[in-house]
Motif scaffolding. Structure first.
Motif, PDB file in Angstrom:
ATOM      1  N   LEU A  66      -3.420  -9.684 -17.730  1.00  0.00           N
ATOM      2  CA  LEU A  66      -2.282  -9.320 -18.553  1.00  0.00           C
ATOM      3  C   LEU A  66      -2.979  -9.440 -19.779  1.00  0.00           C
ATOM      4  CD1 LEU A  66       0.637 -11.049 -16.732  1.00  0.00           C
ATOM      5  CD2 LEU A  66       0.393  -8.707 -17.275  1.00  0.00           C
ATOM      6  N   ARG A  67      -3.489 -10.719 -20.189  1.00  0.00           N
ATOM      7  CA  ARG A  67      -4.263 -10.904 -21.593  1.00  0.00           C
ATOM      8  C   ARG A  67      -5.115  -9.822 -22.134  1.00  0.00           C
ATOM      9  NH1 ARG A  67      -3.117 -16.257 -19.975  1.00  0.00           N
ATOM     10  NH2 ARG A  67      -5.143 -16.276 -18.758  1.00  0.00           N
ATOM     11  N   GLU A  68      -5.768  -9.283 -21.015  1.00  0.00           N
ATOM     12  CA  GLU A  68      -6.516  -8.026 -21.594  1.00  0.00           C
ATOM     13  C   GLU A  68      -5.471  -6.992 -21.855  1.00  0.00           C
ATOM     14  OE1 GLU A  68     -10.434  -7.346 -21.772  1.00  0.00           O
ATOM     15  OE2 GLU A  68      -9.413  -9.107 -22.312  1.00  0.00           O
ATOM     16  N   MET A  69      -4.670  -6.594 -20.734  1.00  0.00           N
ATOM     17  CA  MET A  69      -3.795  -5.387 -21.164  1.00  0.00           C
ATOM     18  C   MET A  69      -3.311  -5.574 -22.275  1.00  0.00           C
ATOM     19  SD  MET A  69      -2.159  -5.383 -17.301  1.00  0.00           S
ATOM     20  CE  MET A  69      -0.809  -4.389 -17.735  1.00  0.00           C
ATOM     21  N   ASP A  70      -2.775  -6.716 -22.786  1.00  0.00           N
ATOM     22  CA  ASP A  70      -1.966  -6.990 -23.915  1.00  0.00           C
ATOM     23  C   ASP A  70      -2.860  -6.457 -25.378  1.00  0.00           C
ATOM     24  OD1 ASP A  70       0.411  -7.635 -22.883  1.00  0.00           O
ATOM     25  OD2 ASP A  70      -0.025  -9.922 -22.997  1.00  0.00           O
ATOM     26  N   ARG A  71      -4.353  -7.017 -25.104  1.00  0.00           N
ATOM     27  CA  ARG A  71      -5.024  -6.612 -26.153  1.00  0.00           C
ATOM     28  C   ARG A  71      -5.166  -5.284 -26.445  1.00  0.00           C
ATOM     29  NH1 ARG A  71     -10.750  -8.325 -24.896  1.00  0.00           N
ATOM     30  NH2 ARG A  71     -11.069  -7.669 -26.926  1.00  0.00           N
ATOM     31  N   PHE A  72      -4.855  -4.451 -25.502  1.00  0.00           N
ATOM     32  CA  PHE A  72      -5.177  -2.839 -25.766  1.00  0.00           C
ATOM     33  C   PHE A  72      -3.834  -2.181 -25.668  1.00  0.00           C
ATOM     34  CE2 PHE A  72      -9.237  -4.714 -24.583  1.00  0.00           C
ATOM     35  CZ  PHE A  72      -9.932  -4.485 -25.598  1.00  0.00           C
ATOM     36  N   GLY A  73      -2.569  -2.748 -25.733  1.00  0.00           N
ATOM     37  CA  GLY A  73      -1.590  -2.119 -25.724  1.00  0.00           C
ATOM     38  C   GLY A  73      -1.063  -1.583 -24.365  1.00  0.00           C
ATOM     39  N   ILE A  74      -1.623  -1.850 -23.402  1.00  0.00           N
ATOM     40  CA  ILE A  74      -1.425  -1.445 -21.896  1.00  0.00           C
ATOM     41  C   ILE A  74      -0.048  -2.169 -21.585  1.00  0.00           C
ATOM     42  CG2 ILE A  74      -2.064  -1.189 -19.708  1.00  0.00           C
ATOM     43  CD1 ILE A  74      -4.897  -1.253 -20.893  1.00  0.00           C
ATOM     44  N   ASP A  75       1.004  -1.561 -21.413  1.00  0.00           N
ATOM     45  CA  ASP A  75       2.287  -1.855 -20.958  1.00  0.00           C
ATOM     46  C   ASP A  75       2.362  -2.413 -19.537  1.00  0.00           C
ATOM     47  OD1 ASP A  75       5.124  -2.647 -21.040  1.00  0.00           O
ATOM     48  OD2 ASP A  75       5.568  -0.508 -20.643  1.00  0.00           O
ATOM     49  N   LYS A  76       1.936  -1.363 -18.735  1.00  0.00           N
ATOM     50  CA  LYS A  76       2.018  -1.326 -17.174  1.00  0.00           C
ATOM     51  C   LYS A  76       0.701  -0.626 -16.834  1.00  0.00           C
ATOM     52  CE  LYS A  76       6.845  -0.121 -17.176  1.00  0.00           C
ATOM     53  NZ  LYS A  76       7.328  -1.290 -16.995  1.00  0.00           N
ATOM     54  N   ALA A  77       0.224  -1.292 -15.664  1.00  0.00           N
ATOM     55  CA  ALA A  77      -0.845  -0.625 -14.809  1.00  0.00           C
ATOM     56  C   ALA A  77      -0.740  -0.435 -13.371  1.00  0.00           C
ATOM     57  CB  ALA A  77      -2.020  -1.741 -15.246  1.00  0.00           C
ATOM     58  N   LEU A  78      -1.247   0.374 -13.009  1.00  0.00           N
ATOM     59  CA  LEU A  78      -1.075   0.582 -11.413  1.00  0.00           C
ATOM     60  C   LEU A  78      -2.582   0.045 -10.785  1.00  0.00           C
ATOM     61  CD1 LEU A  78       0.153   2.327  -9.035  1.00  0.00           C
ATOM     62  CD2 LEU A  78      -1.669   4.122  -9.530  1.00  0.00           C
ATOM     63  N   ARG A 255     -14.560  -0.260 -24.249  1.00  0.00           N
ATOM     64  CA  ARG A 255     -15.313   1.070 -24.463  1.00  0.00           C
ATOM     65  C   ARG A 255     -14.199   2.225 -24.352  1.00  0.00           C
ATOM     66  NH1 ARG A 255     -20.083   4.035 -21.080  1.00  0.00           N
ATOM     67  NH2 ARG A 255     -20.028   5.916 -21.904  1.00  0.00           N
ATOM     68  N   SER A 256     -13.256   2.009 -23.236  1.00  0.00           N
ATOM     69  CA  SER A 256     -12.071   3.257 -23.403  1.00  0.00           C
ATOM     70  C   SER A 256     -11.309   3.351 -24.464  1.00  0.00           C
ATOM     71  CB  SER A 256     -11.259   2.801 -22.128  1.00  0.00           C
ATOM     72  OG  SER A 256     -12.006   3.070 -20.833  1.00  0.00           O
ATOM     73  N   PHE A 257     -10.926   2.105 -25.075  1.00  0.00           N
ATOM     74  CA  PHE A 257      -9.999   2.423 -26.247  1.00  0.00           C
ATOM     75  C   PHE A 257     -10.841   2.494 -27.493  1.00  0.00           C
ATOM     76  CE2 PHE A 257      -7.025   1.056 -22.920  1.00  0.00           C
ATOM     77  CZ  PHE A 257      -5.846   1.517 -23.326  1.00  0.00           C
ATOM     78  N   ALA A 258     -12.073   2.187 -27.402  1.00  0.00           N
ATOM     79  CA  ALA A 258     -12.854   2.688 -28.689  1.00  0.00           C
ATOM     80  C   ALA A 258     -12.872   4.242 -28.871  1.00  0.00           C
ATOM     81  CB  ALA A 258     -14.100   1.902 -28.804  1.00  0.00           C
ATOM     82  N   GLU A 259     -13.127   4.781 -27.565  1.00  0.00           N
ATOM     83  CA  GLU A 259     -13.609   6.455 -27.323  1.00  0.00           C
ATOM     84  C   GLU A 259     -12.026   7.259 -27.353  1.00  0.00           C
ATOM     85  OE1 GLU A 259     -16.390   6.928 -24.392  1.00  0.00           O
ATOM     86  OE2 GLU A 259     -17.574   5.628 -25.045  1.00  0.00           O
ATOM     87  N   LEU A 260     -11.079   6.583 -27.033  1.00  0.00           N
ATOM     88  CA  LEU A 260      -9.995   7.419 -26.748  1.00  0.00           C
ATOM     89  C   LEU A 260      -9.545   8.100 -27.901  1.00  0.00           C
ATOM     90  CD1 LEU A 260      -7.444   5.510 -24.325  1.00  0.00           C
ATOM     91  CD2 LEU A 260      -8.320   7.735 -24.252  1.00  0.00           C
TER      92      LEU A 260
END
Length: 285
Positions: A66-78, A255-260
């Motif tokens: 959850l903390r990793e998700m919050d760092r990158f603005g991910i609200d929900k994850a499958l 990496r993903s959010f640096a490249e998006l």
């Protein structure tokens, strides 16, 4: 074409840090080369990723994620669901985690019973199926009861398509096999996973053809998203393509959010790609 930063991303492929996993036992004789059988990679397709994240499951795996998700603005994850910790995640944090269960169609009725139980008891949001890992082609008659059960339960199914990363024969995941499934099950919500390469042009044709067919960008760093998919998303496919990372399997969120932001999506496509399409498909409300 600027990527919004406050959209509340829904990631259609993210997982908790893994407990120990015995890939050789899981896939049996589907993996025959020494590197794969002796688990010299983080996972069977680990050789494809330059710097796969090394994330161990700690005592607070749910909180860490959850903390990793919050760092990158991910609200929900499958997330994949199979053990007690992942079940706890989707039942105690329903606002953040949606569960999918991987089904082996070769397992017959017990697998369908497991899917039904996970839906009725824990409220999973989707099923998934790895054809090459099971040795069961996408359009195999053994998979038809699984598709029928998904229609009955109102669940989308995420299915790997294209040449797999693990060193297995690719025939079960040839993209053309999806055509028959979408024809026979017009109410089935079918989501292609893992690229559909090298048949991306065919994937786009099928996405145009079938209303309930979708594409998830899992297992690809954003800089390598297929051009044909981005072109399609920017035109007639704005409602059909949805974001998926691959954390912690092969890609870090850094990496993903640096490249998006460098992905050339149109302004009006970004909210659909990052959130709205997944919200609709997964009934995430």
């Amino acid at each position: 074409m600027a990527m919004p930063t406050n959209i509340g991303v829904i990631d259609t492929m993210l997982d908790l840090p893994y407990a120990s996993r015995d890939w050789s036992s899981q896939f049996g004789d589907r993996l025959r080369d020494d590197d794969s059988r002796n688990q010299r990679f983080v996972h069977p397709a680990g050789f494809l990723f330059k710097d796969p994240p090394q994330v161990e499951r700690g005592p607070d795996a749910i909180g860490d994620t959850l903390r990793e998700m919050d760092r990158f603005g991910i609200d929900k994850a499958l997330i994949g669901v199979g053990d007690a910790v992942t079940i706890e995640a989707i039942t105690t944090h329903r606002d953040r985690f949606l569960g999918h269960v991987m089904i082996d169609p070769a397992g017959g009725m017990p697998e369908l019973a497991r899917l039904t139980e996970m839906y009725e008891k824990h409220g999973i949001a989707a099923a998934s199926f790895f054809p090459c890992g099971c040795g069961v082609p996408i359009n195999d008659k053994r998979a038809y009861p699984l598709y029928a059960k998904c229609v009955e339960l109102g669940l989308p199914i995420f299915v790997n398509a294209g040449v797999p990363g693990p060193r297995m024969p690719f025939a079960p995941q040839h993209v053309e096999l999806i055509d028959e499934v979408c024809w026979f099950f017009p109410d089935l919500v079918f989501v292609m996973r893992h690229g559909a390469e090298p048949w991306v042009d065919m994937a786009v044709k099928l996405l145009l053809k079938w209303p309930n067919l979708y594409y998830s960008t899992s297992a690809f760093a954003p800089r390598y998203f297929p051009k044909a998919i981005i072109d399609y998303a920017n035109t007639r496919g704005a409602d059909k393509v949805m974001y998926a990372g691959y954390y912690p399997s092969g890609l870090s969120l850094e990496r993903s959010f640096a490249e998006l932001p460098s992905v050339p999506l149109r302004d009006e496509v970004w909210p659909k790609f990052l959130r709205e399409n997944a919200r609709r498909v997964l009934k995430a409300d």
